[in-house]
Design a protein around this motif. Structure first.
Motif, PDB file in Angstrom:
ATOM      1  N   VAL A 140     -12.293 -13.917   5.273  1.00 39.03           N
ATOM      2  CA  VAL A 140     -12.836 -14.477   4.024  1.00 39.03           C
ATOM      3  C   VAL A 140     -11.862 -15.506   3.446  1.00 39.03           C
ATOM      4  O   VAL A 140     -10.648 -15.349   3.555  1.00 39.03           O
ATOM      5  N   PRO A 141     -12.413 -16.577   2.856  1.00 44.09           N
ATOM      6  CA  PRO A 141     -11.538 -17.557   2.214  1.00 44.09           C
ATOM      7  C   PRO A 141     -11.151 -17.111   0.810  1.00 44.09           C
ATOM      8  O   PRO A 141     -11.959 -16.522   0.098  1.00 44.09           O
ATOM      9  N   GLU A 142      -9.899 -17.388   0.447  1.00 42.18           N
ATOM     10  CA  GLU A 142      -9.428 -17.110  -0.910  1.00 42.18           C
ATOM     11  C   GLU A 142      -8.714 -18.361  -1.432  1.00 42.18           C
ATOM     12  O   GLU A 142      -8.109 -19.092  -0.640  1.00 42.18           O
ATOM     13  N   PRO A 143      -8.764 -18.617  -2.732  1.00 42.98           N
ATOM     14  CA  PRO A 143      -8.094 -19.812  -3.255  1.00 42.98           C
ATOM     15  C   PRO A 143      -6.588 -19.757  -2.987  1.00 42.98           C
ATOM     16  O   PRO A 143      -5.998 -18.677  -3.001  1.00 42.98           O
ATOM     17  N   VAL A 144      -5.964 -20.908  -2.750  1.00 51.27           N
ATOM     18  CA  VAL A 144      -4.508 -20.916  -2.522  1.00 51.27           C
ATOM     19  C   VAL A 144      -3.735 -20.703  -3.809  1.00 51.27           C
ATOM     20  O   VAL A 144      -2.617 -20.209  -3.789  1.00 51.27           O
ATOM     21  N   GLY A 145      -4.298 -21.088  -4.944  1.00 48.46           N
ATOM     22  CA  GLY A 145      -3.592 -20.888  -6.223  1.00 48.46           C
ATOM     23  C   GLY A 145      -3.594 -22.160  -7.046  1.00 48.46           C
ATOM     24  O   GLY A 145      -4.633 -22.615  -7.508  1.00 48.46           O
ATOM     25  N   PHE A 276      -8.550 -26.214   0.637  1.00 40.36           N
ATOM     26  CA  PHE A 276      -7.844 -25.626  -0.508  1.00 40.36           C
ATOM     27  C   PHE A 276      -7.975 -24.103  -0.539  1.00 40.36           C
ATOM     28  O   PHE A 276      -7.969 -23.505  -1.612  1.00 40.36           O
ATOM     29  N   VAL A 277      -8.168 -23.479   0.618  1.00 37.14           N
ATOM     30  CA  VAL A 277      -8.245 -22.012   0.639  1.00 37.14           C
ATOM     31  C   VAL A 277      -7.293 -21.442   1.687  1.00 37.14           C
ATOM     32  O   VAL A 277      -6.864 -22.135   2.605  1.00 37.14           O
ATOM     33  N   GLU A 278      -6.963 -20.188   1.496  1.00 40.19           N
ATOM     34  CA  GLU A 278      -6.259 -19.391   2.509  1.00 40.19           C
ATOM     35  C   GLU A 278      -7.289 -18.464   3.126  1.00 40.19           C
ATOM     36  O   GLU A 278      -8.219 -18.030   2.444  1.00 40.19           O
ATOM     37  N   TYR A 279      -7.097 -18.124   4.385  1.00 41.33           N
ATOM     38  CA  TYR A 279      -8.033 -17.205   5.027  1.00 41.33           C
ATOM     39  C   TYR A 279      -7.404 -15.832   5.164  1.00 41.33           C
ATOM     40  O   TYR A 279      -6.275 -15.696   5.618  1.00 41.33           O
ATOM     41  N   LYS A 280      -8.169 -14.851   4.732  1.00 45.99           N
ATOM     42  CA  LYS A 280      -7.695 -13.467   4.857  1.00 45.99           C
ATOM     43  C   LYS A 280      -8.562 -12.762   5.896  1.00 45.99           C
ATOM     44  O   LYS A 280      -9.789 -12.784   5.784  1.00 45.99           O
ATOM     45  N   THR A 281      -7.932 -12.172   6.895  1.00 44.84           N
ATOM     46  CA  THR A 281      -8.683 -11.458   7.924  1.00 44.84           C
ATOM     47  C   THR A 281      -8.441  -9.957   7.779  1.00 44.84           C
ATOM     48  O   THR A 281      -7.294  -9.523   7.642  1.00 44.84           O
ATOM     49  N   VAL A 282      -9.517  -9.203   7.760  1.00 39.45           N
ATOM     50  CA  VAL A 282      -9.440  -7.767   7.509  1.00 39.45           C
ATOM     51  C   VAL A 282      -9.894  -7.016   8.759  1.00 39.45           C
ATOM     52  O   VAL A 282     -10.940  -7.326   9.334  1.00 39.45           O
ATOM     53  N   TRP A 283      -9.113  -6.036   9.170  1.00 38.05           N
ATOM     54  CA  TRP A 283      -9.496  -5.129  10.262  1.00 38.05           C
ATOM     55  C   TRP A 283      -9.948  -3.831   9.616  1.00 38.05           C
ATOM     56  O   TRP A 283      -9.130  -3.051   9.148  1.00 38.05           O
ATOM     57  N   HIS A 284     -11.248  -3.643   9.591  1.00 37.85           N
ATOM     58  CA  HIS A 284     -11.777  -2.469   8.905  1.00 37.85           C
ATOM     59  C   HIS A 284     -12.215  -1.442   9.946  1.00 37.85           C
ATOM     60  O   HIS A 284     -13.087  -1.731  10.770  1.00 37.85           O
ATOM     61  N   PRO A 285     -11.645  -0.241   9.946  1.00 35.45           N
ATOM     62  CA  PRO A 285     -12.007   0.752  10.973  1.00 35.45           C
ATOM     63  C   PRO A 285     -13.486   1.111  10.887  1.00 35.45           C
ATOM     64  O   PRO A 285     -14.047   1.210   9.797  1.00 35.45           O
ATOM     65  N   LYS A 286     -14.086   1.294  12.024  1.00 34.00           N
ATOM     66  CA  LYS A 286     -15.463   1.793  12.051  1.00 34.00           C
ATOM     67  C   LYS A 286     -15.570   2.820  13.170  1.00 34.00           C
ATOM     68  O   LYS A 286     -14.646   2.983  13.959  1.00 34.00           O
ATOM     69  N   GLY A 287     -16.684   3.493  13.236  1.00 39.09           N
ATOM     70  CA  GLY A 287     -16.864   4.543  14.247  1.00 39.09           C
ATOM     71  C   GLY A 287     -16.802   3.960  15.646  1.00 39.09           C
ATOM     72  O   GLY A 287     -17.019   2.763  15.824  1.00 39.09           O
ATOM     73  N   PRO A 288     -16.482   4.796  16.640  1.00 33.15           N
ATOM     74  CA  PRO A 288     -16.350   4.311  18.011  1.00 33.15           C
ATOM     75  C   PRO A 288     -17.707   3.851  18.587  1.00 33.15           C
ATOM     76  O   PRO A 288     -18.725   4.187  18.037  1.00 33.15           O
TER      77      PRO A 288
END
Lengths: 288, 350
Positions: A140-145, A276-288
């Motif tokens: 997801v993109p987030e503002p740099v500030g 003008f954004v930073e990208y945040k990558t999330v590893w969200h656990p899910k079922g196998p």
């Protein structure tokens, strides 16, 4: 008989219109060399105050819902429409009446165009990523500030909006150095911002000498990204600014050649918001 | 008898009830003699004066509020540049009581703060240590252990901080325990309940008894100027706290809305100067609460320098109680060193 009440062009910082802390001004002439008005010659402390205001406003602006930011930015376009004649008059000092009219209409169009992207650009620039493992992986993109924006002299109002609108739509706040040669319409744009629910400090507008202010801006550690679009013609200044920005690990961006064709509709792009954004990558656990 | 002092004051005010109020706590006091009490404070004042003061018979001149605020504003408007600014910022660090007074203070937080007190900027060893750390009594031992050998003092609030309205024996006991745990300095609050009710004798006795309980430790008396209502009261409370044996007078607890302000700092500096001229004793000044920016810190240094002179610009006689101020001062010092504006994220979190 009526008295001609002339406007003092000032800065726009933290939702107010202060004069320079330094008290300095510089003359703005029209294309025939006649004095039109005096603009503020911004100082290092004006920059400092503007960055403090931008930093203080950033969190609150980014926390608003994207939809609400879109509403507020759309409102700016409405107020600009009401001031259309004034913008044209100010741009007329440099270009023909027809060209000024075209530029103002394109400016308002562009503002509305970017306003609409507030709650949509994340669908374009974000992603869900296929990964090998039991994770839902998304970006997801987030503002740099806080962003410093240096505006060019050609198409002074349209270029200003073409860089500032994509900057603030994602939740950034900015300190903008208006065109040095043609600053007047940009200061008037501050009046539109001040009367359209954009919180004070989200956009701060300085006027003055690029060669003076850009190195201070690039070296300021509390500016997260600096947009050097307005320095394009001055290679030495760009190098100085890039070195100063590197020392404080600030990102440097420039308008691409395509983006810099200001009047061309194809120069506007949701990927400009991505500058003008930073990208945040999330590893969200899910079922196998 | 200590009771004698109070009785005397009670008679002067024509209030017998007050005498009865005092009987019980007095029985628990470590000393029971006005002579001892007077001898203690007689380092600066003859016993007669102390007695008269406690009875409210000493006239304290009224404060010109408009003049005070105008002068404070004039002194804070000065422009301090370059070498003077750097010197002022370093002095502000040397005179700082780095403070944490939250219900959520943990041993870990206090240890971290002590490390920062000793070496405020890990990247610049030339930055001096602060004067002291200020914590709750429960955390004194941890602070003392963390600061061993550093020269940084441990200050503890005590005496039912921040209201000061626990039973007197408990308050005195709290002071003694904080000192036993290693505190070098004790910050108590003025008994505003007694002071504002006009019972100056009681407010006086509380401080004098606290001073005795402190022994060799330094006693700072918090006036909580923002709660005293008028500048006249702040001056009266300053004189009372100094007469009763306070080594420092301090503006505020930091727990209410109105904290240290330039007019309070100026007024209390003037009271200290008057006291010095009358008695030859130098009492210190501690400003606390709401001091967050480097700019405020040098404004206060200007006020103290102009009112009390450079003699007071040392950690022995001047303190700034603060928590977030230190980072702003460090940020400004680095700005002075590099010429570039800094960002708060580059400095340690408190």
């Amino acid at each position: 008989m009526s008295i001609d009440v002339r406007k003092t062009y000032k800065l726009y910082v933290n939702g107010a219109f202060p004069r320079s802390e330094s008290g300095r001004t510089y003359p703005v002439n029209n294309s025939r060399g006649r004095l039109v008005a005096n603009a503020v010659l911004g100082s290092r402390k004006d920059l400092r105050d503007a960055v403090i205001a931008a930093r203080a406003a950033q969190n609150g602006w980014a926390k608003r819902s994207a939809y609400n930011r879109a509403q507020i930015l759309y409102r700016v376009a409405e107020v600009m429409q009401g001031r259309r004649e004034q913008f044209i008059t100010e741009l007329r000092h440099g270009v023909s009446a027809a060209a000024a009219e075209r530029e103002v209409d394109a400016t308002i169009d562009r503002w509305v165009w970017y306003a609409g992207w507030a709650d949509k650009f994340a669908q374009i620039t974000g992603a869900s990523n296929p990964v090998d493992g039991p994770y839902f992986n998304f970006t997801v993109p987030e503002p740099v500030g806080v962003v410093g924006v240096v505006c060019p002299d050609d198409a002074p109002l349209l270029a200003f909006v073409s860089r500032v609108a994509p900057c603030i739509v994602s939740g950034n706040t900015c300190v903008v150095l208006a065109s040095e040669r043609w600053p007047l319409a940009s200061v008037t744009l501050g009046e539109a911002l001040a009367t359209s629910d954009v919180p004070g400090g989200v956009v701060n507008i300085l006027t003055g000498r690029r060669a003076e202010i850009v190195p201070w801006m690039a070296g300021h550690a509390d500016i997260d990204t600096i947009d050097l679009t307005g320095c394009a013609g001055d290679r030495a200044l760009v190098v100085t600014a890039e070195q100063a920005a590197a020392a404080s690990v600030s990102r440097v961006v420039h308008a691409t050649p395509r983006e810099a064709q200001w009047a061309n509709e194809s120069s506007q792009s949701p990927y400009t918001i991505g500058s003008f954004v930073e990208y945040k990558t999330v590893w969200h656990p899910k079922g196998p | 008898m200590l009771g004698g002092l109070v009785t005397h004051a009670g008679e002067a005010l024509g209030n017998e009830q007050m005498v009865d109020d005092r009987d019980e706590p007095v029985a628990h006091l470590p000393v029971g003699s006005i002579t001892v009490m007077a001898a203690l404070v007689a380092r600066s004042n003859p016993p007669d004066w102390v007695r008269a003061f406690a009875a409210g018979a000493v006239r304290i001149p009224a404060v010109d509020a408009v003049g005070l605020e105008a002068r404070a504003a004039a002194l804070t408007g000065r422009s301090i540049k370059k070498a003077s600014k750097i010197a002022a910022l370093r002095l502000a660090i040397e005179c700082m009581d780095l403070t944490t007074l939250e219900g959520t203070d943990t041993p870990g937080k206090v240890r971290a703060m002590c490390a920062k007190a000793v070496q405020p900027d890990p990247r610049d060893a030339s930055i001096p240590s602060v004067a002291a750390v200020c914590v709750y009594p429960e955390l004194v031992a941890i602070a003392k252990h963390s600061l061993q050998g550093s020269g940084v003092k441990v200050a503890s609030v005590a005496g039912a901080f921040p209201s000061g309205l626990g039973p007197l024996p408990t308050r005195l006991d709290e002071i003694r325990r904080a000192i036993d745990a290693g505190a070098d300095e004790i910050d108590i609050v003025l008994n505003r309940s007694a002071f504002l009710a006009g019972d100056l004798a009681r407010a006086f006795d509380d401080i004098a008894a606290s001073k005795l309980a402190c022994g060799a430790a330094h006693l700072k008396v918090i006036l909580e100027a923002g709660e005293l209502g008028t500048y006249d009261n702040v001056r009266r409370a300053s004189m009372l706290a100094m007469a009763a044996g306070g080594d420092f007078i301090k503006t505020s607890t930091g727990k209410i809305g109105v904290n240290a302000t330039p007019p309070f700092a100026l007024l209390m500096s003037e009271a200290i100067r008057d006291h010095f001229e009358q008695t030859g004793v130098k009492v210190g000044l501690k400003l606390a609460g709401g001091i967050r920016t480097a700019k405020q810190s040098w404004q206060y240094l200007v006020i103290v320098n102009e009112t009390l002179g450079p003699d007071w610009l040392t950690p022995h006689l001047f303190r700034l109680g603060a928590s977030s101020l230190l980072n702003d001062v460090l940020m400004q010092l680095r700005m002075q060193a590099t010429g570039l504006y800094q960002r708060p994220d580059d400095f340690t979190v408190d």
